[in-house]
Design a protein around this motif. Structure first.
Motif, short mmCIF file in Angstrom:
data_model
loop_
_atom_site.label_atom_id
_atom_site.label_comp_id
_atom_site.label_asym_id
_atom_site.label_seq_id
_atom_site.Cartn_x
_atom_site.Cartn_y
_atom_site.Cartn_z
N GLY A 1 25.31 18.86 23.67
CA GLY A 1 26.36 18.08 22.93
C GLY A 1 26.58 18.91 20.92
N SER A 2 25.19 18.09 20.91
CA SER A 2 25.04 18.76 19.37
C SER A 2 24.57 20.34 19.19
CB SER A 2 23.96 18.59 18.88
OG SER A 2 23.05 18.52 19.67
N LEU A 3 24.68 21.25 19.98
CA LEU A 3 24.13 22.70 20.14
C LEU A 3 26.11 23.01 19.76
CD1 LEU A 3 22.70 25.72 20.23
CD2 LEU A 3 23.27 25.01 22.84
N ILE A 4 26.27 22.39 21.15
CA ILE A 4 28.34 23.16 21.55
C ILE A 4 28.80 22.92 19.91
CG2 ILE A 4 30.55 22.86 22.68
CD1 ILE A 4 28.15 24.47 23.69
N ASP A 5 28.64 21.72 19.44
CA ASP A 5 29.59 21.36 18.13
C ASP A 5 29.02 22.60 17.36
OD1 ASP A 5 30.94 19.50 19.25
OD2 ASP A 5 29.12 17.76 18.90
N TRP A 6 27.65 23.02 17.04
CA TRP A 6 27.62 24.18 15.73
C TRP A 6 27.95 25.31 16.43
CZ3 TRP A 6 24.11 27.87 16.49
CH2 TRP A 6 23.72 28.60 15.27
N LEU A 7 28.21 25.35 17.88
CA LEU A 7 28.59 26.65 17.73
C LEU A 7 30.15 26.81 17.35
CD1 LEU A 7 26.54 27.69 21.22
CD2 LEU A 7 26.57 28.80 18.91
N PHE B 1 33.27 38.99 19.43
CA PHE B 1 33.94 37.90 19.89
C PHE B 1 33.43 36.43 19.54
CE2 PHE B 1 33.67 41.22 22.97
CZ PHE B 1 35.21 41.86 23.41
N SER B 2 33.27 36.51 18.20
CA SER B 2 32.77 34.52 17.64
C SER B 2 34.31 34.01 17.07
CB SER B 2 31.81 34.92 16.52
OG SER B 2 32.37 35.49 15.17
N GLY B 3 35.00 35.06 17.80
CA GLY B 3 36.74 34.37 16.79
C GLY B 3 37.27 33.30 17.71
N PHE B 4 36.52 33.50 18.82
CA PHE B 4 37.02 32.83 20.75
C PHE B 4 36.00 32.11 20.84
CE2 PHE B 4 38.78 37.57 20.81
CZ PHE B 4 39.77 37.45 20.66
N PHE B 5 34.91 32.21 20.13
CA PHE B 5 33.73 30.61 20.98
C PHE B 5 34.62 29.64 20.48
CE2 PHE B 5 29.54 33.01 20.05
CZ PHE B 5 30.15 34.66 21.07
N PRO B 6 35.44 29.44 19.58
CA PRO B 6 35.99 27.92 19.83
C PRO B 6 37.06 27.91 20.96
CG PRO B 6 35.54 28.56 16.77
CD PRO B 6 35.57 29.70 18.38
N VAL B 7 37.86 28.38 20.53
CA VAL B 7 38.84 27.86 21.80
C VAL B 7 38.61 28.39 23.59
CG1 VAL B 7 41.00 29.08 23.11
CG2 VAL B 7 40.72 29.50 20.18
N ALA B 8 37.40 28.53 23.55
CA ALA B 8 36.26 28.68 24.98
C ALA B 8 35.59 27.15 24.79
CB ALA B 8 35.47 30.28 24.87
N ILE B 9 35.49 27.26 23.56
CA ILE B 9 34.52 25.87 23.69
C ILE B 9 35.51 24.40 23.89
CG2 ILE B 9 33.18 23.66 22.88
CD1 ILE B 9 32.02 26.37 21.10
N ASN B 10 36.73 24.63 23.02
CA ASN B 10 37.48 23.47 23.89
C ASN B 10 38.49 23.32 24.98
OD1 ASN B 10 37.36 22.48 20.94
ND2 ASN B 10 38.68 23.58 20.28
N PHE B 11 38.24 25.30 25.56
CA PHE B 11 38.73 24.56 27.06
C PHE B 11 37.98 24.17 28.14
CE2 PHE B 11 38.68 27.07 30.83
CZ PHE B 11 40.27 26.73 31.68
N LEU B 12 36.21 24.45 27.70
CA LEU B 12 35.53 24.12 28.83
C LEU B 12 35.49 22.26 29.02
CD1 LEU B 12 32.98 26.57 28.03
CD2 LEU B 12 34.66 26.62 30.36
N GLN C 1 30.78 27.16 13.11
CA GLN C 1 30.23 28.01 12.55
C GLN C 1 31.56 28.40 11.65
OE1 GLN C 1 26.60 28.98 12.08
NE2 GLN C 1 26.62 27.28 13.67
N PRO C 2 31.37 28.99 10.35
CA PRO C 2 32.29 30.11 9.67
C PRO C 2 32.39 30.77 10.17
CG PRO C 2 29.53 29.76 8.51
CD PRO C 2 29.95 28.87 9.98
N GLY C 3 33.40 31.02 9.23
CA GLY C 3 34.30 32.69 9.58
C GLY C 3 34.76 33.13 11.58
N GLN C 4 34.80 32.04 11.97
CA GLN C 4 35.26 32.25 13.22
C GLN C 4 36.99 31.32 13.55
OE1 GLN C 4 32.14 29.67 16.39
NE2 GLN C 4 31.23 31.12 15.77
N GLU C 5 37.59 32.22 13.03
CA GLU C 5 38.73 31.80 13.24
C GLU C 5 39.45 32.60 14.10
OE1 GLU C 5 38.17 34.11 10.39
OE2 GLU C 5 37.54 32.32 8.99
#
Length: 142
Positions: free
Chosen positions: A125-131, A98-109, A134-138
């Protein structure tokens, strides 16, 4: 706008109960019964939300084989009474799947009023930006 069917509503409920039972199983010192019930409810809920065929295709894609093996292997380890190792394997598999969905979920949250403010705090905020970066999370289509 799209319409949510009754089956999808049931699936969301099953997934929520599955996550709740997994959380409760971890809090009660890796109770094997609660973890197994949570796993079954989560997978059944996912199948109700996106459909059986799409769920099958999601878990059994060639590039997701490592994550699927870890996730289902973790479920198997929980069922044969090794809950600690099973939850470690499940967590690793879940992150891979599910790592590909993390950026979408973070933007929603970040758009949720109170939660967005909490996610903007300096340490978090810095931890969330790092998550999020992450490379390979399309974000993939199911």
């Amino acid at each position: 706008m799209f319409e949510i069917t009754d089956t999808q509503k049931i699936g969301v409920g099953l997934s929520a109960f599955g996550i709740f039972f997994i959380f409760l199983g971890v809090m009660l010192l890796l109770d094997r019964s609660l973890l197994a019930l949570g796993n079954i409810l989560f997978i059944a809920g996912l199948a109700c939300v996106i459909g059986r065929e799409r769920t099958f295709r999601f878990f059994f894609q060639r590039h997701k084989a490592k994550g699927s093996i870890a996730f289902f292997g973790g479920i198997f380890l929980v069922l044969i009474k090794w809950p600690l190792f099973g939850m470690i394997a499940e967590t690793y598999g879940f992150i891979l799947l599910f790592s590909g969905f993390f950026p979408v979920a973070i933007n929603f949250l970040r758009r949720v009023p109170i939660l967005g403010t909490l996610l903007s705090l300096p340490g978090i905020g810095s931890l969330i930006d790092w998550l999020e970066t992450q490379p390979g999370q399309e974000c993939e289509k199911l």
